[in-house]
Design an enzyme around this catalytic site. Structure first.
Site, PDB file in Angstrom:
ATOM      1  N   LYS A 279      37.122  38.000  39.249  1.00 51.41           N
ATOM      2  CA  LYS A 279      37.325  37.722  37.833  1.00 51.41           C
ATOM      3  C   LYS A 279      35.998  37.665  37.073  1.00 51.41           C
ATOM      4  CE  LYS A 279      41.881  36.728  38.132  1.00 51.41           C
ATOM      5  NZ  LYS A 279      42.214  36.647  39.550  1.00 51.41           N
TER       6      LYS A 279
HETATM    7  C1  LIG Z   1      43.369  37.140  40.215  1.00 49.10           C
HETATM    8  C2  LIG Z   1      43.234  37.452  41.648  1.00 49.10           C
HETATM    9  C3  LIG Z   1      43.997  38.460  42.254  1.00 49.10           C
HETATM   10  C4  LIG Z   1      45.069  39.219  41.516  1.00 49.10           C
HETATM   11  O1  LIG Z   1      44.572  40.032  40.464  1.00 49.10           O
HETATM   12  P1  LIG Z   1      45.574  40.505  39.309  1.00 49.10           P
HETATM   13  O2  LIG Z   1      44.731  41.227  38.336  1.00 49.10           O
HETATM   14  O3  LIG Z   1      46.175  39.264  38.745  1.00 49.10           O
HETATM   15  O4  LIG Z   1      46.614  41.369  39.958  1.00 49.10           O
HETATM   16  C5  LIG Z   1      43.752  38.754  43.586  1.00 49.10           C
HETATM   17  N1  LIG Z   1      42.841  38.077  44.297  1.00 49.10           N
HETATM   18  C6  LIG Z   1      42.090  37.090  43.750  1.00 49.10           C
HETATM   19  C7  LIG Z   1      41.120  36.371  44.593  1.00 49.10           C
HETATM   20  C8  LIG Z   1      42.264  36.757  42.405  1.00 49.10           C
HETATM   21  O5  LIG Z   1      41.518  35.777  41.864  1.00 49.10           O
END
Ligand SMILES: *Cc1c(COP(=O)(O)O)cnc(C)c1O
Length: 412
Positions: free
Chosen positions: A59
């Protein structure tokens, strides 16, 4: 690469110099010189490591640039913004790391109480900046995301507080996440099959966006945990919400994937009327049968595999045994999907398989310990969190209550 791609989206708002400076600043605090390095874990099998930023999950890659651009935009045009984010664990800390302490901005983060890992909670609740407000919601991630959507739907309230989203509802997130599909493909020198641990469908939709920008992508593989609504939609043709299950990969404990609407819109040939009607039906009945043409279009681009906690632990153990490397449970859901796809002979032939490695294992020490008998070593970025005071408010899942809370806490 980030500048070349993002400038296609931002030209009306930022000069080249401003965007370049934002990109430089966004990626200055990453613990890997390549920012998103590829590492090989098997024959034609790679991890794309996206967890070297400040909060140790992918993120950060989009949120850091978003924070830079928000600050710049507010400085240029004046005014203030209120960011409200729903988090399944990692978006919240990434938003706080990117926006905490910035002028003219308040950040409210709602996480589902008791459903994020201890490290994830501490990364959010130990932030000391006055403009950071943590809400532990008595509900699920889907409840939190629903409240964010309700807040936007109250146009008068949204306007009053300058409401802004940093969830992947915000297309800037998707745009920034396109970049690593390009860098990985460039490093491999040929089109890849990308396996993406999926919750809200933002990260994998960035792969579709990259492909629609011209990148040659062999295939996109949706990897889910027991919250397998996306796998059922692709494999059975019925998009139907169940109940959210708590799993070892909590950042993917999501039933209704916001960004799937974007993929449906594309798969319908950009039929806005159909998409709106279909999402309306789904909101009422929690069930949507995908028309044959839409399903075929989705299947031409995506495959999907779901793995339960047992398979997640097995994938962590297998990679550790084969390579000595410790992966996090979200990445493990991706590895499990990739290896199942290989067994089914559906890997799309000779294309390399790139699994998006979305978090550092130290964020999920309990899951790792269950798999290999001991937690991973603690990185410097996490040491000391346990000794800091926590700040959070526990609130019920009631949009009116959340509105009053937000209004009472604004600092900017
Ligand atoms: C947010 C997240 C995901 C999923 O990503 P999306 O864009 O919501 O599909 C997968 N793994 C981790 C560690 C995340 O923080």
């Amino acid at each position: 690469m980030a500048f070349a791609i993002l400038s296609r989206f931002t030209a009306e708002s930022f000069s080249d110099g401003e965007l370049r400076a934002a990109v430089e600043a966004a990626y200055a605090d990453v613990d890997a010189p390549a920012i998103a390095p590829l590492s090989q874990i098997g024959a034609g099998e790679y991890l794309l490591e996206l967890f070297h930023g400040p909060t140790l999950a992918f993120k950060d890659i989009a949120m850091q640039i978003l924070g830079q651009l928000f600050a710049k935009a507010l400085a240029k045009r004046g005014g203030r913004a209120t960011i409200v984010a729903a988090t399944s664990g990692d978006t919240g800390s990434a938003a706080i790391a990117a926006l905490g302490g910035l002028p003219n901005i308040d950040v409210f983060v709602m996480h589902p109480k008791g459903r994020v890992s201890d490290v994830q909670r501490l990364q959010m609740t130990t932030a000391a900046q006055a403009n950071v407000h943590n809400i532990a919601l008595e509900g699920t991630f889907d409840d939190a995301q629903g409240i964010v959507k309700d807040l936007f739907a109250d146009i008068e309230f949204a306007r009053q507080i300058g409401l802004t989203a940093v969830n992947s509802i915000n297309f800037a997130r998707i745009a920034a996440q396109c970049v690593y599909y390009f860098t990985a493909t460039a490093q491999l020198g040929r089109p890849a099959t990308f396996v993406v641990p999926t919750g809200n469908f933002g990260d994998i939709f960035a792969g579709e966006a990259a492909a629609r920008m011209g990148l040659d992508v062999a295939r996109l593989v949706i990897a889910t945990n027991a919250n397998d609504i996306m796998a059922r939609a692709l494999n059975d043709g019925v998009y139907a919400a169940g109940n959210a299950h708590a799993t070892l990969s909590p950042s993917m404990d999501i039933q209704v994937a916001s960004n799937f609407e974007r993929a449906l819109f594309e798969a319908s040939g950009r039929d806005a009327a159909w998409t709106a009607a279909a999402m309306g039906d789904f909101a009422r009945s929690r069930r949507l049968e995908l028309p044959r043409a839409v399903l075929e279009s989705l299947r031409a681009r995506y495959s999907a595999f779901a793995s339960d906690d047992g398979e997640t632990r097995a994938a962590i153990a297998a990679v550790h045994q084969q390579t000595g490397r410790i992966i996090d449970p979200h990445t493990a859901v991706g590895v499990a999907a990739a290896r199942r796809m290989g067994q089914n002979g559906r890997s799309g032939g000779p294309s390399p398989v790139v699994i998006l490695s979305t978090a550092h294992p130290a964020k999920f020490p309990d899951a790792v310990a269950q798999a290999i008998g001991a937690p991973p070593p603690e990185p410097v970025r996490l040491s000391g969190l346990k000794n800091l005071p926590e700040r959070l408010d526990v609130l019920g899942r009631d949009t009116a209550l959340i509105k009053r809370f937000i209004s009472s806490r604004l600092t900017a």
